[in-house]
Each structure stands twice: as C-alpha cells, then as structure tokens.
Write a protein that holds these residues in place. Structure first.
Motif, PDB file in Angstrom:
ATOM      1  N   THR A  64       0.830  -1.202   0.000  1.00 51.46           N
ATOM      2  CA  THR A  64       0.000   0.000   0.000  1.00 51.46           C
ATOM      3  C   THR A  64       0.865   1.252   0.000  1.00 51.46           C
ATOM      4  O   THR A  64       1.915   1.290   0.633  1.00 51.46           O
ATOM      5  N   TYR A  65       0.388   2.242  -0.724  1.00 55.46           N
ATOM      6  CA  TYR A  65       1.044   3.556  -0.779  1.00 55.46           C
ATOM      7  C   TYR A  65       0.175   4.542  -0.009  1.00 55.46           C
ATOM      8  O   TYR A  65      -1.047   4.566  -0.173  1.00 55.46           O
TER       9      TYR A  65
ATOM     10  N   ASP B  82      -3.859   0.496  -2.436  1.00 55.07           N
ATOM     11  CA  ASP B  82      -3.030  -0.650  -2.796  1.00 55.07           C
ATOM     12  C   ASP B  82      -2.337  -0.344  -4.113  1.00 55.07           C
ATOM     13  O   ASP B  82      -2.985  -0.017  -5.105  1.00 55.07           O
ATOM     14  N   ASP B  83      -1.009  -0.443  -4.103  1.00 53.60           N
ATOM     15  CA  ASP B  83      -0.197   0.051  -5.205  1.00 53.60           C
ATOM     16  C   ASP B  83       0.599  -1.035  -5.929  1.00 53.60           C
ATOM     17  O   ASP B  83       0.983  -0.850  -7.073  1.00 53.60           O
ATOM     18  N   ALA B  84       0.860  -2.163  -5.260  1.00 53.05           N
ATOM     19  CA  ALA B  84       1.728  -3.171  -5.873  1.00 53.05           C
ATOM     20  C   ALA B  84       1.479  -4.554  -5.281  1.00 53.05           C
ATOM     21  O   ALA B  84       0.972  -4.679  -4.163  1.00 53.05           O
ATOM     22  N   LEU B  85       1.857  -5.558  -6.055  1.00 54.45           N
ATOM     23  CA  LEU B  85       1.849  -6.955  -5.605  1.00 54.45           C
ATOM     24  C   LEU B  85       3.283  -7.457  -5.679  1.00 54.45           C
ATOM     25  O   LEU B  85       3.915  -7.364  -6.730  1.00 54.45           O
ATOM     26  N   LEU B  86       3.779  -7.992  -4.571  1.00 55.11           N
ATOM     27  CA  LEU B  86       5.131  -8.546  -4.527  1.00 55.11           C
ATOM     28  C   LEU B  86       5.010 -10.065  -4.397  1.00 55.11           C
ATOM     29  O   LEU B  86       4.439 -10.567  -3.432  1.00 55.11           O
TER      30      LEU B  86
ATOM     31  N   ILE C  89       3.289  -3.106   3.882  1.00 49.54           N
ATOM     32  CA  ILE C  89       2.633  -4.403   3.673  1.00 49.54           C
ATOM     33  C   ILE C  89       1.266  -4.336   4.347  1.00 49.54           C
ATOM     34  O   ILE C  89       1.170  -4.198   5.565  1.00 49.54           O
ATOM     35  N   ARG C  90       0.212  -4.409   3.542  1.00 50.26           N
ATOM     36  CA  ARG C  90      -1.145  -4.384   4.096  1.00 50.26           C
ATOM     37  C   ARG C  90      -1.681  -5.787   4.302  1.00 50.26           C
ATOM     38  O   ARG C  90      -2.431  -6.060   5.230  1.00 50.26           O
ATOM     39  N   LYS C  91      -1.284  -6.699   3.427  1.00 46.53           N
ATOM     40  CA  LYS C  91      -1.820  -8.064   3.491  1.00 46.53           C
ATOM     41  C   LYS C  91      -0.760  -9.009   2.959  1.00 46.53           C
ATOM     42  O   LYS C  91      -0.075  -8.704   1.985  1.00 46.53           O
ATOM     43  N   GLU C  92      -0.629 -10.161   3.611  1.00 47.42           N
ATOM     44  CA  GLU C  92       0.279 -11.194   3.131  1.00 47.42           C
ATOM     45  C   GLU C  92      -0.530 -12.448   2.882  1.00 47.42           C
ATOM     46  O   GLU C  92      -1.300 -12.877   3.739  1.00 47.42           O
ATOM     47  N   ILE C  93      -0.373 -12.992   1.676  1.00 46.60           N
ATOM     48  CA  ILE C  93      -1.153 -14.168   1.279  1.00 46.60           C
ATOM     49  C   ILE C  93      -0.176 -15.315   1.100  1.00 46.60           C
ATOM     50  O   ILE C  93       0.754 -15.230   0.297  1.00 46.60           O
ATOM     51  N   LYS C  94      -0.367 -16.375   1.875  1.00 42.23           N
ATOM     52  CA  LYS C  94       0.507 -17.532   1.740  1.00 42.23           C
ATOM     53  C   LYS C  94      -0.266 -18.799   2.057  1.00 42.23           C
ATOM     54  O   LYS C  94      -1.306 -18.752   2.708  1.00 42.23           O
ATOM     55  N   ASN C  95       0.276 -19.896   1.574  1.00 44.86           N
ATOM     56  CA  ASN C  95      -0.348 -21.194   1.795  1.00 44.86           C
ATOM     57  C   ASN C  95       0.149 -21.724   3.135  1.00 44.86           C
ATOM     58  O   ASN C  95       1.318 -22.047   3.275  1.00 44.86           O
TER      59      ASN C  95
END
Length: 194
Positions: A123-124, A143-147, A186-192
């Motif tokens: 997020t920016y 939300d500005d980017a996906l890493l 980092i606003r949200k982290e998505i992982k398995n």
C-alpha cells in the motif's frame, strides 16, 4: 482530515490465493518500455499464463492479467490495481472490455520456473496538505503493488506507474524492488499455510 482508502476486495484476495503454488515460467505484454538504469519494465498490462489442475486432476491453462489505472474520487487522484484470472482470452476481453487486445509481442522468461509461495499486497500512503483554509487536507491510502515470492528465493513485483499513462510496472531486480518498497507498506500477506 479526510481519509480515502482504496484497497483490493476480498474477492480479489481469493484471486491471488489461486496463484499460490503455481509455476511462473513467462510473463507477456503487448509491448515493453524498459528502463535499463532502474531495471523496470512498463506496459499497458501484463499477462501471466500458468497451469492449474481442475477437479478431476487434469491440467488446464489459465491466465492472470494485471493492469493499473489512474483514477479519481472526490477530487482525489490515485492509482487502482485491476487483475483477474480467466481460462481464455474471451473471458478476459469481457472483464477488461475497454482494452484493445493486441498480440503479445513481448515476453519475460522465468528460467527455471518456480512456484509462487507468498504474495504481499503493498500500500502507498500520502497526505495532500491543503494550503487553502477552506479546503480540507486529505490522506490517501491505496493498494499500489503486488510482490510475489517464489520457492527458489526469487521475487518479482507488479505495480502501478505513478503517472496518468495507466501503465503498469514489472520489476524483477532485487535492488530495484528494495528501492520501490521503501515507500510502501505491507497491508496483506497471502501464503499457503498448509
């Protein structure tokens, strides 16, 4: 102070969850503008095909498509990420119907390929300080980017370009990614977690 939050939806989070454990081997674009100094590639959109298993276990080709658009709400300018996963070009045309689809003339190869293990939504935030006493200052948070983090330790980023061109960025170089994320959160982290 007014606050504007422009975040991707829970439905879009589910789209990103589908990318976990998928092999990335190529990203395509209609054309690329490349900054050799910053090691940043820009295009009107990026197109990432991958193989996915259906319910009966057979493989099918799906496509993740990413773009950013310049937007405005209540006289506040910001950039919005748009992305979708579809099984064929016609479905993508329906989702992104304002696009004039072109041939994929440019491609970025990931050799060797490696599955995605984690995605961060970055997020920016900025504050527009009004010098006019009759106009309220505004805080914007979007939300500005996906890493993307791959199992082989590599990373790549898809991000908004901060200009009214509505172009998107692809960044693979670690130094450039580190420079870019200095201004992001980092606003949200998505992982398995399985």
């Amino acid at each position: 102070m007014k606050t504007h939050k422009i975040h991707i939806t829970e439905k879009q989070i589910k789209v990103l969850e589908e990318l976990l454990k998928k092999d990335v081997y190529i990203i395509s674009a209609p054309s690329l503008s490349i900054s050799t100094e910053d090691k940043i590639m820009e295009s009107s959109y990026f197109y990432m095909p991958y193989l996915s298993e259906n319910i009966i276990g057979s493989k099918q080709l799906k496509t993740f498509k990413f773009r950013s658009i310049f937007d405005e709400e209540d006289d506040v300018d910001f950039f919005r990420m748009e992305f979708a996963i579809k099984r064929n070009e016609n479905e993508l045309k329906n989702k992104f119907d304002q696009y004039v689809f072109q041939n994929m003339n440019s491609s970025i190869s990931f050799a060797p390929s490696s599955p995605i293990e984690k995605i961060q939504v970055l997020t920016y935030k900025y504050i527009y300080e009004s010098t006019n006493p009759t106009i309220e200052s505004v805080k914007v948070d979007y939300d500005d980017a996906l890493l993307f983090f791959q199992e082989n330790g590599k990373r790549f980023m898809l991000a908004c370009v901060h200009s009214c061109t509505s172009y998107s960025q692809f960044i693979r170089n670690d130094t450039t990614i580190n420079e870019k994320i200095k201004d992001l959160y980092i606003r949200k982290e998505i992982k398995n977690d399985r």
